[in-house]
Design a protein around this motif. Structure first.
Motif, mmCIF file in Angstrom:
data_model
loop_
_atom_site.group_PDB
_atom_site.id
_atom_site.type_symbol
_atom_site.label_atom_id
_atom_site.label_comp_id
_atom_site.label_asym_id
_atom_site.label_seq_id
_atom_site.Cartn_x
_atom_site.Cartn_y
_atom_site.Cartn_z
ATOM 1 N N GLU A 14 -55.364 12.493 -10.847
ATOM 2 C CA GLU A 14 -55.359 12.443 -9.390
ATOM 3 C C GLU A 14 -55.684 13.805 -8.799
ATOM 4 O O GLU A 14 -56.513 13.922 -7.884
ATOM 5 C CB GLU A 14 -53.993 11.960 -8.897
ATOM 6 C CG GLU A 14 -53.905 11.753 -7.400
ATOM 7 C CD GLU A 14 -52.602 11.090 -6.997
ATOM 8 O OE1 GLU A 14 -52.555 10.550 -5.887
ATOM 9 O OE2 GLU A 14 -51.649 11.111 -7.795
ATOM 10 N N TYR A 17 -59.588 14.620 -9.413
ATOM 11 C CA TYR A 17 -60.572 13.887 -8.626
ATOM 12 C C TYR A 17 -60.365 14.043 -7.123
ATOM 13 O O TYR A 17 -61.290 13.779 -6.343
ATOM 14 C CB TYR A 17 -60.583 12.416 -9.031
ATOM 15 C CG TYR A 17 -61.288 12.200 -10.346
ATOM 16 C CD1 TYR A 17 -62.668 12.294 -10.440
ATOM 17 C CD2 TYR A 17 -60.567 11.942 -11.512
ATOM 18 C CE1 TYR A 17 -63.326 12.121 -11.651
ATOM 19 C CE2 TYR A 17 -61.210 11.775 -12.734
ATOM 20 C CZ TYR A 17 -62.590 11.858 -12.787
ATOM 21 O OH TYR A 17 -63.232 11.709 -13.989
ATOM 22 N N ASP A 18 -59.184 14.484 -6.703
ATOM 23 C CA ASP A 18 -58.964 14.759 -5.286
ATOM 24 C C ASP A 18 -59.407 16.163 -4.890
ATOM 25 O O ASP A 18 -59.444 16.486 -3.703
ATOM 26 C CB ASP A 18 -57.474 14.588 -4.938
ATOM 27 C CG ASP A 18 -57.132 13.161 -4.557
ATOM 28 O OD1 ASP A 18 -58.055 12.396 -4.221
ATOM 29 O OD2 ASP A 18 -55.943 12.813 -4.594
ATOM 30 N N ASP A 23 -64.966 16.372 -5.952
ATOM 31 C CA ASP A 23 -65.526 15.386 -5.025
ATOM 32 C C ASP A 23 -66.964 15.740 -4.659
ATOM 33 O O ASP A 23 -67.861 14.887 -4.708
ATOM 34 C CB ASP A 23 -64.656 15.321 -3.769
ATOM 35 C CG ASP A 23 -65.214 14.371 -2.729
ATOM 36 O OD1 ASP A 23 -65.416 13.191 -3.052
ATOM 37 O OD2 ASP A 23 -65.465 14.820 -1.599
ATOM 38 N N SER A 100 -57.896 8.413 -6.886
ATOM 39 C CA SER A 100 -58.280 9.480 -5.959
ATOM 40 C C SER A 100 -58.348 8.954 -4.537
ATOM 41 O O SER A 100 -59.227 8.156 -4.197
ATOM 42 C CB SER A 100 -59.639 10.075 -6.355
ATOM 43 O OG SER A 100 -60.132 10.909 -5.313
#
Length: 280
Positions: A14, A17-18, A23, A100
């Motif tokens: 998490e 990908y956040d 991103d 995410s």
């Protein structure tokens, strides 16, 4: 696996990908809506059409279970596959489950812009604890996501739980071969914060234990090295364009990490494929 270990595994994915760097990199370089390994007609083909070809090929492999199907996409990313499935493959509804929230916001925005919010639902969640009732879906779909789960036996068991009888699990994953030397793959393990990858034998065994039976598959190891090589080429050639978008440190680490995937694929220690299993 202990619950706290699973929670740590989910938290690592998490956070990664956040992150702004991840991103922007995945959306700009990796293929936009489709952030998974592509099926390339030539080694020089652009990433986006090759990645979309993977989606189309998988849709064709859903078989009878895919007709007017209710589908759950585990690790749905930006939702490109979900939109293809309802627009092109005849799915009645797709539920995207993704860790995410950064990607989920973009997914929801794109669904709204396409007028598909009533047919695509986007849920924040993990694929080893799917937020759905038993036997809720005709198809469980996933692309290059299960490698991020440390307890892959649990993931396959969850897939079986949410599948209707007669349903199909279809997924792609990066696979290690049965004779892959752990020390050679350590740079890859380090990059994804895990100690192993799944293998074909592992998934066959996990599926059998979960009560699933083998369906059609395509084992395509050459696509792994081709795809990661193309992503590395794009990142390297577009470094100036990415100044101020992706940090130099992230780009440097990603170029080195992509090289490890390419080397693993070319050495025969890594493979990739489209796997299907059916629920009797």
């Amino acid at each position: 696996m202990r619950a706290e270990s699973r929670a740590e595994d989910v938290a690592v994915a998490e956070d990664y990908y956040d992150s702004d760097d991840a991103d922007r990199f995945y959306f700009t370089i990796w293929g936009g809506e489709d952030i998974h390994v592509g099926l390339y007609e030539t080694p020089e083909e652009a990433i986006a059409p090759a990645s979309r070809r993977t989606v189309a090929t998988m849709a064709d492999m859903m078989g009878g279970a895919g007709k007017s199907a209710r589908i759950v996409d585990l690790g749905a990313g930006y939702g490109g596959s979900a939109r293809y499935l309802v627009n092109e493959a005849g799915a009645s509804e797709v539920v995207c489950v993704n860790i995410s929230e950064t990607q989920n916001r973009i997914n929801r925005h794109k669904n709204k812009a396409a007028g598909l919010s009533d047919r695509i639902d986007v849920l924040h969640g993990s694929f080893d604890d799917v937020p759905a009732k038993d036997e809720a879906f005709d198809v469980v779909w996933s692309q290059d996501s299960f490698l991020h789960g440390a307890d892959r036996q649990r993931i396959i068991a969850e897939c079986e739980r949410v599948l209707k009888p007669g349903g199909r699990l279809i997924f792609t994953d990066i696979l290690q071969t049965s004779d892959a030397p752990a020390e050679k793959l350590q740079p890859i393990y380090d990059r994804i914060h895990l100690s192993s990858l799944g293998s074909i034998d592992f998934y066959d065994d996990a599926a059998e234990k979960a009560g699933l039976v083998l369906g059609p598959r395509k084992v395509l190891p050459d696509m792994l090295a081709t795809h990661y090589g193309r992503v590395r080429e794009e990142l390297t050639s577009r470094r100036d364009e990415l100044k101020g978008v992706v940090s130099d440190d992230y780009a440097d680490r990603m170029i080195a990490g992509l090289g490890a995937w390419v080397d693993g694929g070319k050495s025969g220690w890594l493979s990739w494929g489209i796997m299907t299993y059916d629920k009797p």
